[in-house]
Scaffold this active site. Structure first.
Site, PDB file in Angstrom:
ATOM      1  N   GLU A  47     -50.723  24.156 -64.536  1.00  0.00           N
ATOM      2  CA  GLU A  47     -50.516  24.281 -65.980  1.00  0.00           C
ATOM      3  C   GLU A  47     -49.288  25.173 -66.241  1.00  0.00           C
ATOM      4  OE1 GLU A  47     -54.058  25.638 -67.764  1.00  0.00           O
ATOM      5  OE2 GLU A  47     -53.260  25.489 -69.801  1.00  0.00           O
TER       6      GLU A  47
ATOM      7  N   ARG B  87     -63.615  27.025 -51.219  1.00  0.00           N
ATOM      8  CA  ARG B  87     -65.010  26.563 -51.274  1.00  0.00           C
ATOM      9  C   ARG B  87     -65.179  25.182 -50.663  1.00  0.00           C
ATOM     10  NH1 ARG B  87     -64.139  29.542 -55.847  1.00  0.00           N
ATOM     11  NH2 ARG B  87     -63.453  27.715 -56.967  1.00  0.00           N
TER      12      ARG B  87
HETATM   13  P1  AMP Z   1     -58.056  20.828 -59.995  1.00  0.00           P
HETATM   14  O1  AMP Z   1     -56.868  20.859 -59.078  1.00  0.00           O
HETATM   15  O2  AMP Z   1     -57.691  21.033 -61.429  1.00  0.00           O
HETATM   16  O3  AMP Z   1     -58.909  19.580 -59.785  1.00  0.00           O
HETATM   17  O4  AMP Z   1     -58.939  22.092 -59.633  1.00  0.00           O
HETATM   18  C1  AMP Z   1     -59.780  22.048 -58.552  1.00  0.00           C
HETATM   19  C2  AMP Z   1     -59.869  23.371 -57.839  1.00  0.00           C
HETATM   20  O5  AMP Z   1     -60.000  24.474 -58.752  1.00  0.00           O
HETATM   21  C3  AMP Z   1     -61.105  23.382 -56.961  1.00  0.00           C
HETATM   22  O6  AMP Z   1     -60.741  23.938 -55.709  1.00  0.00           O
HETATM   23  C4  AMP Z   1     -62.107  24.230 -57.713  1.00  0.00           C
HETATM   24  O7  AMP Z   1     -62.765  25.085 -56.832  1.00  0.00           O
HETATM   25  C5  AMP Z   1     -61.320  25.029 -58.736  1.00  0.00           C
HETATM   26  N1  AMP Z   1     -61.834  24.899 -60.116  1.00  0.00           N
HETATM   27  C6  AMP Z   1     -61.188  24.338 -61.173  1.00  0.00           C
HETATM   28  N2  AMP Z   1     -61.910  24.407 -62.298  1.00  0.00           N
HETATM   29  C7  AMP Z   1     -63.063  25.030 -61.964  1.00  0.00           C
HETATM   30  C8  AMP Z   1     -64.262  25.369 -62.699  1.00  0.00           C
HETATM   31  N3  AMP Z   1     -64.402  25.118 -64.005  1.00  0.00           N
HETATM   32  N4  AMP Z   1     -65.269  25.974 -62.010  1.00  0.00           N
HETATM   33  C9  AMP Z   1     -65.148  26.230 -60.692  1.00  0.00           C
HETATM   34  N5  AMP Z   1     -64.054  25.921 -59.957  1.00  0.00           N
HETATM   35  C10 AMP Z   1     -63.014  25.341 -60.570  1.00  0.00           C
END
Ligand code: AMP
Length: 175
Positions: A98, A61
């Site tokens: 995780e 995205r």
């Molecule tokens: P992070 O690495 O934990 O910051 O996760 C970010 C990535 O996971 C991004 O590419 C987001 O598109 C996806 N993502 C994580 N949590 C969500 C959420 N609650 N809703 C939508 N996309 C999420």
């Protein structure tokens, strides 16, 4: 109405997707609203202190607004993808999830040394993915000049993981 209010009005919350306990922020309704898409691109550009030399978009995205921002600034757009998806020679970075690990890649000729690069994704959660993308940028001898996201989940403290690369972190809509 503010940009943040308009974005929040277009985001659909999907409970327990893709697994129990996750509140998924579905941004797809935003793409049905051309005026809002324009406002988001302009909102990102107005909040930049310096014009970057390139925009990085994180699969998948992050490709959507990433390319629009880069095109409007007339600068290159560079894809960061999950391992095994990019066809040419790549550099990669493995990071902790995780449960287990994930690997992302970038074409090794995409960035020039010394470039100021801005990393874009749709959403900042824990910051692990954006941090990994930043490592790919620095491995190429380029600098991370900032990060921007449509949505930031503040309660997950993702920014803390990114400050070592840049203090310039923009989230248009915060939760
Ligand atoms: P992070 O690495 O934990 O910051 O996760 C970010 C990535 O996971 C991004 O590419 C987001 O598109 C996806 N993502 C994580 N949590 C969500 C959420 N609650 N809703 C939508 N996309 C999420």
């Amino acid at each position: 109405m503010s940009l943040e209010t308009n974005i929040k009005a277009s985001i659909r919350d999907i409970p327990d997707f893709p697994k129990p306990g996750i509140m998924f922020k579905d941004i797809t309704p935003i793409f049905e609203n051309q005026a809002l898409c324009n406002d988001i691109v302009n909102g990102f550009i107005e909040r930049m202190d310096v014009k970057p030399d390139a925009i990085i978009g994180i699969e998948s995205r992050g490709f959507l607004f990433g390319l629009l921002i880069a095109n409007k600034l007339n600068i290159p757009f560079v894809l960061v993808r999950k391992a095994g998806k990019l066809p040419y020679k790549t550099i990669s970075y493995e990071y902790e999830l995780e449960y287990g690990t994930a690997k992302i890649e970038m074409h090794l000729d995409s960035l020039q040394k010394g470039w100021n690069v801005l990393i874009h994704d749709d959403l900042l959660a824990t910051g692990g993915t954006a941090d990994a993308a930043a490592h790919l940028v620095t491995q190429q001898g380029a600098n991370v000049c900032g990060f921007n996201f449509v949505v930031g989940l503040e309660f997950l403290n993702g920014k803390e993981k990114l400050y070592k690369h840049s203090n310039n972190i923009t989230c248009l809509a915060q939760y």
